[in-house]
Scaffold this active site. Structure first.
Site, PDB file in Angstrom:
ATOM      1  CB  THR A  11      13.576 -28.031  -1.959  1.00  0.00           C
ATOM      2  OG1 THR A  11      12.253 -29.171  -1.268  1.00  0.00           O
ATOM      3  CG2 THR A  11      14.309 -28.046  -1.362  1.00  0.00           C
ATOM      4  CG  ASP A  12       8.506 -28.425   0.789  1.00  0.00           C
ATOM      5  OD1 ASP A  12       9.724 -29.045   0.619  1.00  0.00           O
ATOM      6  OD2 ASP A  12       7.469 -29.053   1.568  1.00  0.00           O
ATOM      7  CD  GLU A  13      13.124 -32.628   1.317  1.00  0.00           C
ATOM      8  OE1 GLU A  13      14.029 -32.991   1.055  1.00  0.00           O
ATOM      9  OE2 GLU A  13      12.752 -33.233   0.226  1.00  0.00           O
ATOM     10  CE  LYS A  24      17.272 -26.656  -3.992  1.00  0.00           C
ATOM     11  NZ  LYS A  24      17.446 -26.392  -6.169  1.00  0.00           N
ATOM     12  CE1 TYR A  62      17.289 -31.432  -3.686  1.00  0.00           C
ATOM     13  CE2 TYR A  62      15.488 -31.256  -2.215  1.00  0.00           C
ATOM     14  CZ  TYR A  62      16.634 -30.774  -3.054  1.00  0.00           C
ATOM     15  OH  TYR A  62      15.197 -30.523  -4.007  1.00  0.00           O
ATOM     16  CG  PHE A 116      13.252 -25.244 -12.887  1.00  0.00           C
ATOM     17  CD1 PHE A 116      12.236 -25.854 -11.934  1.00  0.00           C
ATOM     18  CD2 PHE A 116      13.245 -24.387 -13.775  1.00  0.00           C
ATOM     19  CE1 PHE A 116      10.958 -25.035 -12.270  1.00  0.00           C
ATOM     20  CE2 PHE A 116      11.894 -23.618 -13.933  1.00  0.00           C
ATOM     21  CZ  PHE A 116      10.759 -24.016 -13.354  1.00  0.00           C
TER      22      PHE A 116
HETATM   23  P1  NAD Z   1      15.251 -33.889 -11.890  1.00  0.00           P
HETATM   24  O1  NAD Z   1      15.609 -34.684 -10.306  1.00  0.00           O
HETATM   25  O2  NAD Z   1      14.119 -34.195 -12.040  1.00  0.00           O
HETATM   26  O3  NAD Z   1      15.870 -32.983 -12.320  1.00  0.00           O
HETATM   27  C1  NAD Z   1      17.250 -32.106 -12.451  1.00  0.00           C
HETATM   28  C2  NAD Z   1      17.147 -31.241 -13.982  1.00  0.00           C
HETATM   29  O4  NAD Z   1      18.523 -30.877 -13.953  1.00  0.00           O
HETATM   30  C3  NAD Z   1      17.601 -32.989 -14.720  1.00  0.00           C
HETATM   31  O5  NAD Z   1      17.272 -32.776 -16.282  1.00  0.00           O
HETATM   32  C4  NAD Z   1      19.371 -32.948 -14.566  1.00  0.00           C
HETATM   33  O6  NAD Z   1      19.718 -33.415 -15.997  1.00  0.00           O
HETATM   34  C5  NAD Z   1      19.587 -31.599 -14.761  1.00  0.00           C
HETATM   35  N1  NAD Z   1      21.369 -30.848 -14.551  1.00  0.00           N
HETATM   36  C6  NAD Z   1      21.738 -31.640 -12.761  1.00  0.00           C
HETATM   37  N2  NAD Z   1      22.787 -31.511 -12.554  1.00  0.00           N
HETATM   38  C7  NAD Z   1      23.140 -30.305 -13.633  1.00  0.00           C
HETATM   39  C8  NAD Z   1      24.173 -29.387 -14.352  1.00  0.00           C
HETATM   40  N3  NAD Z   1      25.248 -29.369 -13.779  1.00  0.00           N
HETATM   41  N4  NAD Z   1      24.558 -28.780 -15.176  1.00  0.00           N
HETATM   42  C9  NAD Z   1      22.935 -28.548 -15.677  1.00  0.00           C
HETATM   43  N5  NAD Z   1      21.509 -29.263 -15.766  1.00  0.00           N
HETATM   44  C10 NAD Z   1      21.843 -29.865 -15.134  1.00  0.00           C
HETATM   45  O7  NAD Z   1      14.142 -32.622 -10.430  1.00  0.00           O
HETATM   46  P2  NAD Z   1      12.932 -32.199 -10.710  1.00  0.00           P
HETATM   47  O8  NAD Z   1      12.196 -32.457  -9.367  1.00  0.00           O
HETATM   48  O9  NAD Z   1      12.260 -31.527 -11.458  1.00  0.00           O
HETATM   49  O10 NAD Z   1      13.929 -31.159 -10.014  1.00  0.00           O
HETATM   50  C11 NAD Z   1      13.785 -29.210 -10.206  1.00  0.00           C
HETATM   51  C12 NAD Z   1      13.832 -28.669  -8.954  1.00  0.00           C
HETATM   52  O11 NAD Z   1      12.926 -28.670  -7.919  1.00  0.00           O
HETATM   53  C13 NAD Z   1      15.913 -28.265  -8.163  1.00  0.00           C
HETATM   54  O12 NAD Z   1      16.297 -27.594  -8.123  1.00  0.00           O
HETATM   55  C14 NAD Z   1      14.405 -28.922  -7.335  1.00  0.00           C
HETATM   56  O13 NAD Z   1      14.947 -28.768  -5.927  1.00  0.00           O
HETATM   57  C15 NAD Z   1      12.905 -27.931  -6.501  1.00  0.00           C
HETATM   58  N6  NAD Z   1      11.867 -28.731  -6.456  1.00  0.00           N
HETATM   59  C16 NAD Z   1      11.699 -30.066  -6.647  1.00  0.00           C
HETATM   60  C17 NAD Z   1      10.610 -30.753  -5.750  1.00  0.00           C
HETATM   61  C18 NAD Z   1      10.385 -31.646  -6.100  1.00  0.00           C
HETATM   62  O14 NAD Z   1       8.755 -32.674  -5.469  1.00  0.00           O
HETATM   63  N7  NAD Z   1      10.428 -33.071  -7.532  1.00  0.00           N
HETATM   64  C19 NAD Z   1      10.469 -30.071  -4.799  1.00  0.00           C
HETATM   65  C20 NAD Z   1      10.828 -28.910  -4.480  1.00  0.00           C
HETATM   66  C21 NAD Z   1      11.751 -27.962  -5.513  1.00  0.00           C
HETATM   67  O1  DAU Z   2       9.323 -31.468  -0.457  1.00  0.00           O
HETATM   68  C1  DAU Z   2       9.870 -31.335  -1.437  1.00  0.00           C
HETATM   69  C2  DAU Z   2      11.128 -32.041  -2.484  1.00  0.00           C
HETATM   70  O2  DAU Z   2      10.148 -33.688  -2.296  1.00  0.00           O
HETATM   71  C3  DAU Z   2      11.862 -31.754  -3.390  1.00  0.00           C
HETATM   72  O3  DAU Z   2      12.749 -31.062  -2.934  1.00  0.00           O
HETATM   73  C4  DAU Z   2      12.357 -33.591  -3.451  1.00  0.00           C
HETATM   74  O4  DAU Z   2      13.319 -32.684  -5.062  1.00  0.00           O
HETATM   75  C5  DAU Z   2      12.002 -34.459  -4.150  1.00  0.00           C
HETATM   76  O5  DAU Z   2      12.434 -35.172  -4.569  1.00  0.00           O
HETATM   77  C6  DAU Z   2      10.922 -34.851  -2.912  1.00  0.00           C
HETATM   78  O6  DAU Z   2      11.813 -35.340  -1.634  1.00  0.00           O
HETATM   79  P1  DAU Z   2      10.785 -36.404  -1.025  1.00  0.00           P
HETATM   80  O7  DAU Z   2      12.378 -37.039  -0.204  1.00  0.00           O
HETATM   81  O8  DAU Z   2      10.146 -36.415   0.134  1.00  0.00           O
HETATM   82  O9  DAU Z   2      10.631 -37.134  -2.607  1.00  0.00           O
HETATM   83  P2  DAU Z   2      10.839 -39.194  -2.377  1.00  0.00           P
HETATM   84  O10 DAU Z   2       9.739 -39.284  -4.044  1.00  0.00           O
HETATM   85  O11 DAU Z   2      12.557 -39.272  -2.556  1.00  0.00           O
HETATM   86  O12 DAU Z   2       9.831 -39.192  -1.386  1.00  0.00           O
HETATM   87  C7  DAU Z   2       8.778 -39.082  -0.817  1.00  0.00           C
HETATM   88  C8  DAU Z   2       8.346 -39.468   0.450  1.00  0.00           C
HETATM   89  O13 DAU Z   2       8.152 -41.444   0.120  1.00  0.00           O
HETATM   90  C9  DAU Z   2       9.146 -39.786   1.417  1.00  0.00           C
HETATM   91  O14 DAU Z   2       8.646 -40.241   2.828  1.00  0.00           O
HETATM   92  C10 DAU Z   2       9.582 -40.747   1.346  1.00  0.00           C
HETATM   93  C11 DAU Z   2       9.609 -41.995   0.847  1.00  0.00           C
HETATM   94  N1  DAU Z   2       9.416 -43.404  -0.251  1.00  0.00           N
HETATM   95  C12 DAU Z   2       9.919 -43.259  -1.207  1.00  0.00           C
HETATM   96  C13 DAU Z   2      10.719 -43.543  -1.799  1.00  0.00           C
HETATM   97  C14 DAU Z   2      11.459 -43.555  -3.118  1.00  0.00           C
HETATM   98  C15 DAU Z   2       8.712 -44.144  -0.112  1.00  0.00           C
HETATM   99  O15 DAU Z   2       8.327 -44.620   1.038  1.00  0.00           O
HETATM  100  N2  DAU Z   2       8.742 -45.490  -1.017  1.00  0.00           N
HETATM  101  C16 DAU Z   2       9.613 -45.350  -1.895  1.00  0.00           C
HETATM  102  O16 DAU Z   2      10.147 -46.781  -2.598  1.00  0.00           O
END
Ligand code: NAD
Ligand code: DAU
Length: 330
Positions: free
Chosen positions: A119-121, A150, A146, A76
């Protein structure tokens, strides 16, 4: 089974650790996490059979030793926030690309099973009226530093499977919500702004669509793939949760007792992806996976309650996060 969870102190990683801890009571879990600004040891504290190693995935010797001592790796760890990647891309190149390279080399040396979280991105974005959702066949077309790092990490995994026979699977998931998410992200930012007596902040027009899934459902999907997925395959994880950002903000406002239009428009994100949508048919049909959170409003209400009840967890992140947003005019 002893499983290494990189990034296990982050949002989704820690939800996955708790899921596995509950669902597989005979497994040992090793969290490997650098504890960057996004990681928090408190997110996994107090769990028996869970050990924390604070180290960098880019550190070859550390990741090698940790991989050697476990049976499987769920990867992750990443820099995960688009806005940060637009301001300062280097940590994304380092952790997401070089870090994934070090994880791949370690699992190759020790012959370990790997599941790579993506991620779907990586697929770019869709028009609002596009009838086609993302599938595993959709061409890669990432937009931001980002998502491009990925995408690059996914391609490294595919190459290590084909060239070196590494036993890996990949999943690409849509936007997660739930407990333990950093307050820089959309949903927890708006909830905590309201708890602090300020108004939610919507980027641009708010027409952008995200496909929301609860982190618990992402976790059950990952566990199914780790245990029963076909090596070399990519699985998309999503729960048919499309909503535009304006609708989500209005729902948060209503659930927290405010008027649905009590938000502010702020500067848009440069290159802001318009819409994501996942077709998770392979995961549903091949592995029989089903999401347990089918009602977004209920899941969101539970998430709001969690942030109300866990101010001590999020408060230390809040001031610095909003200071960073003020610099960006968002
Ligand atoms: P997050 O930013 O909350 O957590 C990332 C974690 O990785 C943190 O605990 C951080 O300390 C650790 N980390 C960062 N750099 C590191 C390094 N060099 N070595 C070891 N640990 C390190 O992220 P998240 O939202 O939990 O996302 C986790 C994974 O899921 C990512 O790979 C992200 O791309 C993927 N993902 C996230 C979402 C989403 O909606 N948040 C959706 C799809 C996929
Ligand atoms: O689709 C999966 C991705 O979803 C993951 O890969 C990323 O790690 C995760 O951060 C997330 O990416 P987004 O850029 O979609 O998420 P974020 O929460 O930053 O923003 C969600 C949407 O809301 C986006 O369209 C931007 C908007 N936004 C975000 C913030 C922080 C706002 O309108 N206001 C805000 O304050």
């Amino acid at each position: 089974m002893r499983v290494l969870v990189t990034g296990g102190a982050g949002f989704i990683g820690s939800n996955f650790v708790r899921h596995v801890h509950r669902e597989r009571p005979d497994w040992e879990i090793v969290v490997y996490d650098l504890l960057t600004y996004a990681g928090d040891a408190r997110s996994v504290e107090g769990l028996e059979r869970v050990e924390l190693i604070q180290a960098d995935i880019c550190n070859e010797a550390s990741i090698d030793a940790a991989v050697a001592a476990t049976d499987a790796v769920v990867h992750f760890a990443a820099e995960s926030h688009n806005d940060n990647s637009l301001h300062s891309p280097w940590p994304f190149v380092s952790t997401n690309l070089i870090g994934t390279y070090q994880v791949l080399e370690a699992v190759r040396r020790h012959g370990r099973r790997l599941h790579h979280i993506s991620t779907d991105e990586v697929y770019g974005d869709l028009e609002l009226d596009d009838p086609q959702k993302f599938t595993p066949q959709t061409a890669y077309n990432p937009s931001s530093p980002y998502s491009s790092t990925k995408a690059g990490s996914d391609l490294l995994v595919r190459a290590w499977v084909r060239s070196f026979g590494v036993q890996a699977t990949i999943s690409n998931c849509s936007n997660n919500y739930g407990p333990y998410q950093h307050v820089e992200k959309f949903i927890p930012r708006q909830i905590t702004e309201l708890l602090d007596g300020r108004r939610p902040k919507l980027y641009g027009t708010g027409e952008n669509v995200r496909d929301w899934i609860h982190a618990e459902d992402h976790s059950s999907g990952v566990l199914a793939i780790l245990e029963r997925g076909q090596i070399g395959e990519t699985y998309l994880i999503g729960a048919d949760g499309e909503r535009n950002n304006r609708e989500v903000v209005a729902l948060i406002l209503r659930l927290m007792g405010h008027e649905p239009d009590a938000f502010d428009h702020v500067n848009d994100r440069p290159g802001h992806d318009l819409r994501y949508a996942i077709d998770a048919s392979r995961l549903r049909e091949e592995l029989g996976w089903r999401p347990s959170y089918r009602d977004f409003e209920q899941g969101l209400a539970a998430t709001i309650s969690w942030y109300r009840e866990h101010e001590a967890w999020w408060r230390p992140q809040k001031r610095e996060t909003e200071a960073r947003y003020r610099v960006l005019g968002r």
